[in-house]
Design a protein around this motif. Structure first.
Motif, PDB file in Angstrom:
ATOM      1  N   UNK A  50       0.716  -1.233   0.032  1.00 27.58           N
ATOM      2  CA  UNK A  50       0.043  -0.048   0.196  1.00 27.58           C
ATOM      3  C   UNK A  50       0.692   1.316   0.001  1.00 27.58           C
ATOM      4  N   UNK A  51       1.798   1.014   0.564  1.00 20.09           N
ATOM      5  CA  UNK A  51       2.931   2.250   0.771  1.00 20.09           C
ATOM      6  C   UNK A  51       3.477   2.438  -0.673  1.00 20.09           C
ATOM      7  N   UNK A  52       3.927   1.433  -1.476  1.00 20.50           N
ATOM      8  CA  UNK A  52       4.218   1.658  -3.101  1.00 20.50           C
ATOM      9  C   UNK A  52       3.184   2.277  -3.655  1.00 20.50           C
ATOM     10  N   UNK A  53       1.986   1.835  -3.456  1.00 22.73           N
ATOM     11  CA  UNK A  53       0.814   2.430  -4.310  1.00 22.73           C
ATOM     12  C   UNK A  53       0.466   3.933  -4.015  1.00 22.73           C
ATOM     13  N   UNK A  81      -3.377   6.812   0.982  1.00 20.01           N
ATOM     14  CA  UNK A  81      -2.680   7.444   1.953  1.00 20.01           C
ATOM     15  C   UNK A  81      -1.579   6.937   2.463  1.00 20.01           C
ATOM     16  N   UNK A  82      -0.506   7.872   2.794  1.00 21.64           N
ATOM     17  CA  UNK A  82       0.679   7.389   3.209  1.00 21.64           C
ATOM     18  C   UNK A  82       0.642   6.661   4.570  1.00 21.64           C
ATOM     19  N   UNK A  83       1.387   5.432   4.710  1.00 22.39           N
ATOM     20  CA  UNK A  83       1.193   4.822   6.056  1.00 22.39           C
ATOM     21  C   UNK A  83       2.173   5.272   6.968  1.00 22.39           C
ATOM     22  N   UNK A  84       1.469   5.794   8.200  1.00 23.24           N
ATOM     23  CA  UNK A  84       2.129   6.311   9.254  1.00 23.24           C
ATOM     24  C   UNK A  84       1.912   5.659  10.620  1.00 23.24           C
ATOM     25  N   UNK A  85       3.297   5.328  11.260  1.00 25.85           N
ATOM     26  CA  UNK A  85       3.010   4.665  12.343  1.00 25.85           C
ATOM     27  C   UNK A  85       2.301   5.234  13.633  1.00 25.85           C
ATOM     28  N   UNK A  86       2.480   6.815  13.555  1.00 26.39           N
ATOM     29  CA  UNK A  86       1.598   7.297  14.791  1.00 26.39           C
ATOM     30  C   UNK A  86       0.199   7.494  14.686  1.00 26.39           C
ATOM     31  N   UNK A  87      -0.512   7.268  13.398  1.00 27.38           N
ATOM     32  CA  UNK A  87      -2.036   7.528  13.279  1.00 27.38           C
ATOM     33  C   UNK A  87      -2.323   6.150  12.506  1.00 27.38           C
ATOM     34  N   UNK A 121       6.141   2.496 -15.876  1.00 26.06           N
ATOM     35  CA  UNK A 121       5.706   1.233 -16.240  1.00 26.06           C
ATOM     36  C   UNK A 121       6.440  -0.073 -15.506  1.00 26.06           C
ATOM     37  N   UNK A 122       7.533   0.099 -15.334  1.00 27.28           N
ATOM     38  CA  UNK A 122       8.474  -0.715 -14.647  1.00 27.28           C
ATOM     39  C   UNK A 122       8.030  -0.856 -13.238  1.00 27.28           C
ATOM     40  N   UNK A 123       7.590   0.546 -12.624  1.00 30.14           N
ATOM     41  CA  UNK A 123       7.085   0.399 -11.271  1.00 30.14           C
ATOM     42  C   UNK A 123       5.791  -0.282 -11.253  1.00 30.14           C
ATOM     43  N   UNK A 124       4.933   0.156 -12.199  1.00 27.33           N
ATOM     44  CA  UNK A 124       3.657  -0.506 -12.167  1.00 27.33           C
ATOM     45  C   UNK A 124       3.845  -2.123 -12.362  1.00 27.33           C
ATOM     46  N   UNK A 125       4.500  -2.579 -13.020  1.00 27.55           N
ATOM     47  CA  UNK A 125       4.698  -4.172 -13.171  1.00 27.55           C
ATOM     48  C   UNK A 125       4.922  -4.760 -11.744  1.00 27.55           C
ATOM     49  N   UNK A 126       5.852  -4.062 -11.020  1.00 26.50           N
ATOM     50  CA  UNK A 126       6.147  -4.664  -9.921  1.00 26.50           C
ATOM     51  C   UNK A 126       4.790  -4.535  -8.659  1.00 26.50           C
ATOM     52  N   UNK A 127       4.072  -3.388  -8.746  1.00 19.13           N
ATOM     53  CA  UNK A 127       3.066  -3.145  -7.854  1.00 19.13           C
ATOM     54  C   UNK A 127       1.876  -4.200  -8.454  1.00 19.13           C
ATOM     55  N   UNK A 128       1.719  -4.442  -9.813  1.00 15.03           N
ATOM     56  CA  UNK A 128       0.706  -5.449 -10.171  1.00 15.03           C
ATOM     57  C   UNK A 128       0.942  -6.838  -9.578  1.00 15.03           C
ATOM     58  N   UNK A 129       2.189  -7.134  -9.584  1.00 12.62           N
ATOM     59  CA  UNK A 129       2.366  -8.563  -9.297  1.00 12.62           C
ATOM     60  C   UNK A 129       2.257  -8.817  -7.731  1.00 12.62           C
ATOM     61  N   UNK A 130       2.296  -7.568  -7.122  1.00 12.77           N
ATOM     62  CA  UNK A 130       2.094  -7.678  -5.553  1.00 12.77           C
ATOM     63  C   UNK A 130       0.524  -7.819  -5.284  1.00 12.77           C
ATOM     64  N   UNK A 131      -0.242  -7.052  -6.199  1.00 16.43           N
ATOM     65  CA  UNK A 131      -1.770  -6.707  -5.574  1.00 16.43           C
ATOM     66  C   UNK A 131      -2.637  -7.885  -6.206  1.00 16.43           C
ATOM     67  N   UNK A 132      -1.888  -8.324  -7.410  1.00 14.59           N
ATOM     68  CA  UNK A 132      -2.856  -9.349  -8.390  1.00 14.59           C
ATOM     69  C   UNK A 132      -2.698 -10.704  -7.839  1.00 14.59           C
TER      70      UNK A 132
END
Length: 330
Positions: A50-53, A81-87, A121-132
């Motif tokens: 989700x942080x990558x997204x 949203x950005x991941x935040x440890x305090x919220x 597109x290269x970044x999209x390939x990596x994210x797609x492999x993670x969420x799909x």
């Protein structure tokens, strides 16, 4: 600040030994979620994705294209949203937005990969492999359900009229809710929901092979021998009777167990006892407020017998369900 040696708590107690340190309840709840994310690999992987997204869609051009696809698919606009440890609440909103806008995000990433217009597109390939895949789908759906329950407790703790004593009932109710979720029937309901989502998004539900990229098979020269050991993949298949059984034992139960254990640790009876005693005092409950009274009676030179008599008389003079909080100036 809470350090017992050099923190603000310790420095305060140097001058005021009888001061009671009470950790912020909302922050304790946040630590429960943070510990779960750090201690369970599946949860950690989901929020890393989700942080990558967030980083990918934080670019204005990508965000505007996603909104356009959401509109075409008649989906509600939702931003990651950005991941935040305090919220911790941002984690709940991220999971919720991800599930509600899953088709739009998939469509956007697939289009980006097919067009191959820029380095994104290269970044999209990596994210797609993670969420799909089923790993992410199961993880984000389970975390969304868990954080939705915790959201009720967070709302109670941050209410303007909240007291630590009142929060105890909600805390115990949340713990009981998670304990009820940890059973075969509740997992069956959860798994049915996963099967429907997997069918909708054309995702295959399978056993996660311990991170292996390919299935390791037995060498052919051993086919005629009786083996006392098996390959890692074969061992995984033998230990679990079904795909659902695998995810129940390796993800569903561990995440819920971690949440229950951390809630009981962060909100133990010992941590809440003084808070409840103060709450009972505000409700003019003498027996329930003895811990609070005994802690301060010597400092304030309070005679317990006199205080008890006053509380009894006041209780009999006031309207039903009246508390000291009702005396506050509005």
């Amino acid at each position: 600040m809470s350090g017992c040696l050099g923190g603000v708590q310790a420095k305060m107690k140097e001058k005021y030994p009888n001061a009671i340190y009470t950790h912020c309840m909302a922050h304790r709840l946040n630590l429960v979620v943070v510990d779960m994310c750090k201690g369970v690999k599946c949860a950690r992987n989901v929020f890393n994705t989700l942080e990558m997204l967030y980083v990918h869609f934080s670019r204005p051009s990508n965000c505007s294209k996603l909104i356009s696809i959401q509109f075409k698919l008649e989906l509600r606009k939702g931003n990651v949203l950005r991941i935040c440890d305090t919220r911790w609440v941002c984690r709940f909103k991220n999971c919720d937005a991800m599930i509600k806008n899953y088709p739009a995000i998939l469509k956007f990433l697939i289009n980006e990969v097919e067009e191959q217009n820029d380095k994104d597109a290269v970044e999209a390939i990596g994210i797609l492999s993670q969420i799909n895949n089923c790993n992410f789908l199961i993880g984000v759906t389970l975390l969304k359900d868990i954080l939705c329950i915790i959201n009720m407790l967070s709302t109670t703790l941050q209410s303007k009229s909240a007291t630590l004593g009142k929060a105890k009932e909600t805390i115990n109710g949340v713990i009981k809710s998670f304990e009820q979720l940890r059973c075969e029937d509740e997992f069956y309901k959860f798994w049915k929901k996963i099967e429907l989502m997997a069918e909708e998004f054309n995702i295959t539900l399978q056993i996660n092979r311990l991170g292996s990229k390919r299935k390791r098979t037995q060498p052919t020269y051993l086919n005629n021998y009786h083996l006392q050991t098996v390959t890692a993949d074969e061992e995984v298949e033998q230990n679990f009777s079904s795909v659902s059984d695998f995810w129940k034992i390796t993800v569903y139960f561990p995440i819920i167990d971690t949440v229950i254990a951390n809630l009981k640790y962060r909100f133990s009876e010992k941590n809440l006892s003084m808070a409840c005693s103060v709450g009972n005092f505000m409700s003019l409950n003498y027996d329930g407020s003895l811990e609070f009274i005994n802690h301060y009676k010597d400092i304030l030179s309070v005679k317990i017998e006199v205080l008890k008599a006053e509380m009894v008389v006041i209780n009999n003079c006031l309207p039903p369900n009246f508390t000291l909080e009702d005396l506050k100036v509005k």
